[in-house]
Scaffold this motif. Structure first.
Motif, PDB file in Angstrom:
ATOM      1  N   ALA A  71      15.792  22.182  16.702  1.00 56.69           N
ATOM      2  CA  ALA A  71      16.674  21.639  16.124  1.00 56.69           C
ATOM      3  C   ALA A  71      15.729  20.641  15.151  1.00 56.69           C
ATOM      4  O   ALA A  71      14.956  20.136  14.042  1.00 56.69           O
ATOM      5  CB  ALA A  71      17.638  20.949  16.150  1.00 56.69           C
ATOM      6  N   PRO A  73      11.950  18.684  14.230  1.00 56.50           N
ATOM      7  CA  PRO A  73      10.597  19.012  13.874  1.00 56.50           C
ATOM      8  C   PRO A  73       9.238  19.610  15.726  1.00 56.50           C
ATOM      9  O   PRO A  73       9.367  18.474  16.198  1.00 56.50           O
ATOM     10  CB  PRO A  73       9.858  18.648  12.898  1.00 56.50           C
ATOM     11  N   GLU A  74       8.565  21.042  15.040  1.00 60.75           N
ATOM     12  CA  GLU A  74       7.719  21.088  15.876  1.00 60.75           C
ATOM     13  C   GLU A  74       6.841  19.348  16.639  1.00 60.75           C
ATOM     14  O   GLU A  74       6.037  19.321  17.413  1.00 60.75           O
ATOM     15  CB  GLU A  74       6.970  21.970  16.555  1.00 60.75           C
ATOM     16  N   LEU A  75       6.622  18.639  15.594  1.00 57.68           N
ATOM     17  CA  LEU A  75       5.368  17.970  15.425  1.00 57.68           C
ATOM     18  C   LEU A  75       6.110  16.357  15.725  1.00 57.68           C
ATOM     19  O   LEU A  75       5.512  15.690  16.789  1.00 57.68           O
ATOM     20  CB  LEU A  75       4.494  17.375  13.932  1.00 57.68           C
ATOM     21  N   LYS A 176       0.182  28.962  15.297  1.00 57.34           N
ATOM     22  CA  LYS A 176       0.126  28.470  14.552  1.00 57.34           C
ATOM     23  C   LYS A 176       0.244  27.128  15.201  1.00 57.34           C
ATOM     24  O   LYS A 176      -0.145  26.506  14.375  1.00 57.34           O
ATOM     25  CB  LYS A 176       1.192  28.501  13.839  1.00 57.34           C
ATOM     26  N   ALA A 179      -2.180  24.362  16.244  1.00 56.76           N
ATOM     27  CA  ALA A 179      -3.133  23.776  15.480  1.00 56.76           C
ATOM     28  C   ALA A 179      -2.648  22.516  15.544  1.00 56.76           C
ATOM     29  O   ALA A 179      -3.124  20.775  14.714  1.00 56.76           O
ATOM     30  CB  ALA A 179      -2.960  23.922  14.349  1.00 56.76           C
ATOM     31  N   PHE A 207     -12.960  24.575   6.839  1.00 60.32           N
ATOM     32  CA  PHE A 207     -11.685  24.877   6.390  1.00 60.32           C
ATOM     33  C   PHE A 207     -11.335  26.543   5.986  1.00 60.32           C
ATOM     34  O   PHE A 207     -10.407  27.455   7.185  1.00 60.32           O
ATOM     35  CB  PHE A 207     -10.611  24.309   5.506  1.00 60.32           C
TER      36      PHE A 207
ATOM     37  N   PRO B  64      -1.642  28.785  10.345  1.00 63.12           N
ATOM     38  CA  PRO B  64      -1.918  27.494  10.576  1.00 63.12           C
ATOM     39  C   PRO B  64      -0.958  26.272   8.953  1.00 63.12           C
ATOM     40  O   PRO B  64      -2.189  26.558   7.925  1.00 63.12           O
ATOM     41  CB  PRO B  64      -2.454  26.808  11.700  1.00 63.12           C
ATOM     42  N   LEU B  66      -1.338  23.671   8.660  1.00 62.90           N
ATOM     43  CA  LEU B  66      -2.092  22.735   8.878  1.00 62.90           C
ATOM     44  C   LEU B  66      -3.307  22.755   8.002  1.00 62.90           C
ATOM     45  O   LEU B  66      -4.089  21.753   7.803  1.00 62.90           O
ATOM     46  CB  LEU B  66      -2.255  22.040  10.113  1.00 62.90           C
ATOM     47  N   ILE B  67      -4.248  23.889   8.333  1.00 61.05           N
ATOM     48  CA  ILE B  67      -5.076  24.694   7.766  1.00 61.05           C
ATOM     49  C   ILE B  67      -4.966  24.623   6.406  1.00 61.05           C
ATOM     50  O   ILE B  67      -6.063  24.472   5.940  1.00 61.05           O
ATOM     51  CB  ILE B  67      -5.803  25.539   8.473  1.00 61.05           C
ATOM     52  N   TRP B  70      -4.559  20.735   4.291  1.00 60.83           N
ATOM     53  CA  TRP B  70      -5.877  20.947   4.840  1.00 60.83           C
ATOM     54  C   TRP B  70      -7.409  21.181   3.858  1.00 60.83           C
ATOM     55  O   TRP B  70      -7.998  20.624   3.244  1.00 60.83           O
ATOM     56  CB  TRP B  70      -6.539  20.734   6.050  1.00 60.83           C
ATOM     57  N   LEU B  71      -7.203  22.796   3.465  1.00 58.07           N
ATOM     58  CA  LEU B  71      -7.289  23.642   3.163  1.00 58.07           C
ATOM     59  C   LEU B  71      -7.501  22.999   1.718  1.00 58.07           C
ATOM     60  O   LEU B  71      -8.614  22.948   0.332  1.00 58.07           O
ATOM     61  CB  LEU B  71      -7.220  24.670   3.089  1.00 58.07           C
ATOM     62  N   LYS B 169      11.464  21.415   9.057  1.00 54.27           N
ATOM     63  CA  LYS B 169      10.632  21.877   9.807  1.00 54.27           C
ATOM     64  C   LYS B 169       9.351  21.499  10.069  1.00 54.27           C
ATOM     65  O   LYS B 169       8.354  20.815  10.460  1.00 54.27           O
ATOM     66  CB  LYS B 169      11.209  22.333  11.390  1.00 54.27           C
ATOM     67  N   PRO B 172       7.067  17.469   8.459  1.00 49.40           N
ATOM     68  CA  PRO B 172       6.311  16.269   8.927  1.00 49.40           C
ATOM     69  C   PRO B 172       4.928  16.325   8.450  1.00 49.40           C
ATOM     70  O   PRO B 172       4.406  15.358   8.727  1.00 49.40           O
ATOM     71  CB  PRO B 172       7.130  16.037   9.438  1.00 49.40           C
ATOM     72  N   ILE B 173       4.250  17.520   8.564  1.00 50.18           N
ATOM     73  CA  ILE B 173       2.636  18.015   7.870  1.00 50.18           C
ATOM     74  C   ILE B 173       1.752  17.056   7.589  1.00 50.18           C
ATOM     75  O   ILE B 173       1.195  16.757   7.713  1.00 50.18           O
ATOM     76  CB  ILE B 173       2.698  19.204   9.136  1.00 50.18           C
ATOM     77  N   PHE B 175       2.812  13.756   6.255  1.00 49.07           N
ATOM     78  CA  PHE B 175       1.683  12.412   6.539  1.00 49.07           C
ATOM     79  C   PHE B 175       0.719  12.375   6.735  1.00 49.07           C
ATOM     80  O   PHE B 175      -0.516  11.955   6.609  1.00 49.07           O
ATOM     81  CB  PHE B 175       2.692  12.440   8.181  1.00 49.07           C
ATOM     82  N   SER B 176      -0.589  14.073   7.178  1.00 48.48           N
ATOM     83  CA  SER B 176      -1.902  13.910   7.898  1.00 48.48           C
ATOM     84  C   SER B 176      -2.908  14.400   6.573  1.00 48.48           C
ATOM     85  O   SER B 176      -3.631  13.352   6.748  1.00 48.48           O
ATOM     86  CB  SER B 176      -2.092  15.512   8.621  1.00 48.48           C
ATOM     87  N   TYR B 183       8.374  11.178   8.745  1.00 55.08           N
ATOM     88  CA  TYR B 183       7.936  10.898   9.960  1.00 55.08           C
ATOM     89  C   TYR B 183       6.621  10.271   9.422  1.00 55.08           C
ATOM     90  O   TYR B 183       5.940   9.357  10.446  1.00 55.08           O
ATOM     91  CB  TYR B 183       7.403  12.090   9.825  1.00 55.08           C
ATOM     92  N   VAL B 203      13.499   9.679  13.746  1.00 54.86           N
ATOM     93  CA  VAL B 203      13.602  10.507  12.786  1.00 54.86           C
ATOM     94  C   VAL B 203      14.126  12.254  13.130  1.00 54.86           C
ATOM     95  O   VAL B 203      14.455  13.025  12.407  1.00 54.86           O
ATOM     96  CB  VAL B 203      12.281  10.754  12.436  1.00 54.86           C
ATOM     97  N   TYR B 207      16.239  14.684  11.296  1.00 56.56           N
ATOM     98  CA  TYR B 207      16.272  16.240  11.059  1.00 56.56           C
ATOM     99  C   TYR B 207      17.660  16.904  11.274  1.00 56.56           C
ATOM    100  O   TYR B 207      17.388  18.034  11.126  1.00 56.56           O
ATOM    101  CB  TYR B 207      14.796  16.625  11.357  1.00 56.56           C
TER     102      TYR B 207
END
Lengths: 240, 229
Positions: A71, A73-75, A176, A179, A207, B64, B66-67, B70-71, B169, B172-173, B175-176, B183, B203, B207
């Protein structure tokens, strides 16, 4: 933009090209993924057996584990476990009278992602074990097989085809998710691409190159898993 | 455990929570729209559209998030100022922000996963119903609009809740790329106060609560609709 020769220069394996850095990153990504997958599978196997074992407190603890991990988030999990793990380890060590150690980034990444994978793996394996016809287990019991023999000879071989689609999904997701390790500063493929990109200002190029490497990994994995499934499903009735 | 930082940081946290929900809502809504196009293209007759939609889904599902983020943020973002006329346009203040790129990346990513699901459910609609629609004199466009799509979406509804939670889920990525979502707020609090666990626990609780809330809403929604075939 650039001519094609300069793109090749940027991507060349030896410095000043960044191809080598990217490939090293890709190897790190694969190492993390393999390690975490393996750790997750061990955790998942024990988790599934524990959940199906019927011992109340064990089942409760495992339920909390799988529910919370799936539940959050992975991050958030990765960051929390990364700090909590290294911090906790050092506390235990100082309590035992040993000085603090610098935890290897690769080991920490594998442990953290493996812990996350374990929760998903538990559910996949639990489902796969439950889908084995009860009659087969009863027949094995009737022949006098002990639990360990029954598990090795009957449960394990017949759960593999049922668990393979779930395994394939988890493998793709661990690649994934790996990353996200970039966020805690371990240089795998995503972070390698970012380092290369910010050094050369060629963001698009690096990228895209990283994306191509990830894509190559996932496409090859897909082919391997379909071959595996075809192998383990031989003799089964086709699904469609 | 020290939670006294909540009061001074409550605005940051609240903004972050709202931003997380907004990003989720935008990416799910727009992504679902794109997903319909992707799914229809994949089961359609045009070979070109089929291959294009398939490659899109393979790319976004095979790399991913994330990529992708960023791309889009660093890669595409560095080209945007060079497009003539864009800098002066009213869109520019929005397109300069990290949150714009975050929304784009999340939307495109969600569309790919949901597009694959809808492709499957489009194929799962019983042939007889489509033939009946045709026999009743409906044109292909109308069959798609009135029978095929609504049925496919309904069949896919039980998996939709799961997809929305996965999307939550994934948020939160962002934030990068300097987006202050929930997050991001926790990250800033950690930097300011040097507290590691408390902001993360807060946090994480948010979630989990939101996940629970989403499952309840979808349960209601599913019960209200007859989903059986």
């Amino acid at each position: 933009m650039n001519s094609s020769t300069s793109i090749l220069q940027y991507l060349s394996i030896s410095p000043p090209g960044w191809g080598g850095v990217l490939l090293t990153g890709a190897v790190a990504t694969l190492l993390i993924s393999f390690g975490a997958y393996f750790v997750g599978m061990i955790l998942g196997l024990f988790g599934a057996i524990g959940k199906l074992g019927g011992i109340r407190p064990v089942g409760f603890v495992l339920n909390v584990y799988t529910t919370v991990v799936r539940a959050v988030p992975e991050l958030v999990l990765i960051v929390a476990l990364y700090y909590a793990g290294t911090d906790g380890l050092n506390r235990v060590l100082s309590w035992a009278g040993v000085g603090p150690i610098e935890v290897n980034g690769l080991v920490a990444a594998i442990a953290v992602l493996g812990f996350v994978q374990g929760a998903y793996m538990t559910e996949v394996l639990r489902g796969a074990i439950l889908s084995i016809p009860v009659g087969q287990l009863e027949a094995a019991k009737a022949f006098g097989m002990r639990p360990t023999l029954r598990f090795r000879r009957i449960v394990l071989p017949s759960l593999i085809p049922n668990a393979l689609p779930g395994f394939a999904n988890l493998w793709l997701s661990v690649i994934k998710d790996s990353a996200l390790i970039a966020v805690v500063g371990y240089q795998e493929l995503a972070l390698a691409a970012r380092v290369a990109a910010s050094n050369t200002k060629q963001y698009m190029l690096f990228f895209l190159a990283a994306a191509a490497l990830y894509l190559a990994i996932t496409i090859v994995s897909n082919l391997l898993f379909s071959a595996l499934e075809a192998h383990f499903r031989r003799g089964h009735r086709p699904i469609h | 455990m020290d939670f006294s930082w909540i009061i001074p940081y409550r605005d940051l946290l609240l903004h972050g929570a709202v931003l997380t929900c907004v990003l989720l809502a935008i990416s799910v809504t727009l992504g679902f729209g794109i997903a319909i196009l992707l799914a229809v293209a994949q089961v359609g007759r045009s070979r070109f559209l089929r291959i294009a939609a398939k490659s899109y889904c393979t790319f976004f599902r095979g790399t991913p998030l994330l990529i992708q983020l960023w791309l889009i943020y660093y890669g595409l973002g560095s080209y945007l100022p060079h497009i003539p006329g864009l800098r002066g346009s009213f869109l520019w203040p929005v397109m300069r922000e990290g949150v714009f790129f975050a929304a784009v990346a999340l939307t495109l990513n969600f569309a790919a996963y949901q597009g694959e699901i809808l492709r499957g459910t489009l194929l799962a609609v019983p042939k007889g119903e489509l033939e009946a629609a045709k026999a009743a004199g409906m044109r292909p466009g109308m069959v798609l609009r009135r029978i095929w799509l609504p049925r496919a979406i309904r069949i896919g509804l039980p998996t939709f809740a799961g997809e929305v939670i996965l999307q939550l889920k994934a948020t939160p990525i962002v934030f990068s790329v300097t987006v202050m979502d929930l997050y991001g707020a926790a990250y800033k609090i950690r930097q300011d106060t040097l507290l590691v666990y408390e902001p993360l626990i807060l946090v994480a609780t948010f979630y989990v609560t939101l996940t629970f809330f989403i499952t309840q809403v979808f349960k209601r929604f599913e019960n209200a609709l007859p989903t059986s075939r």
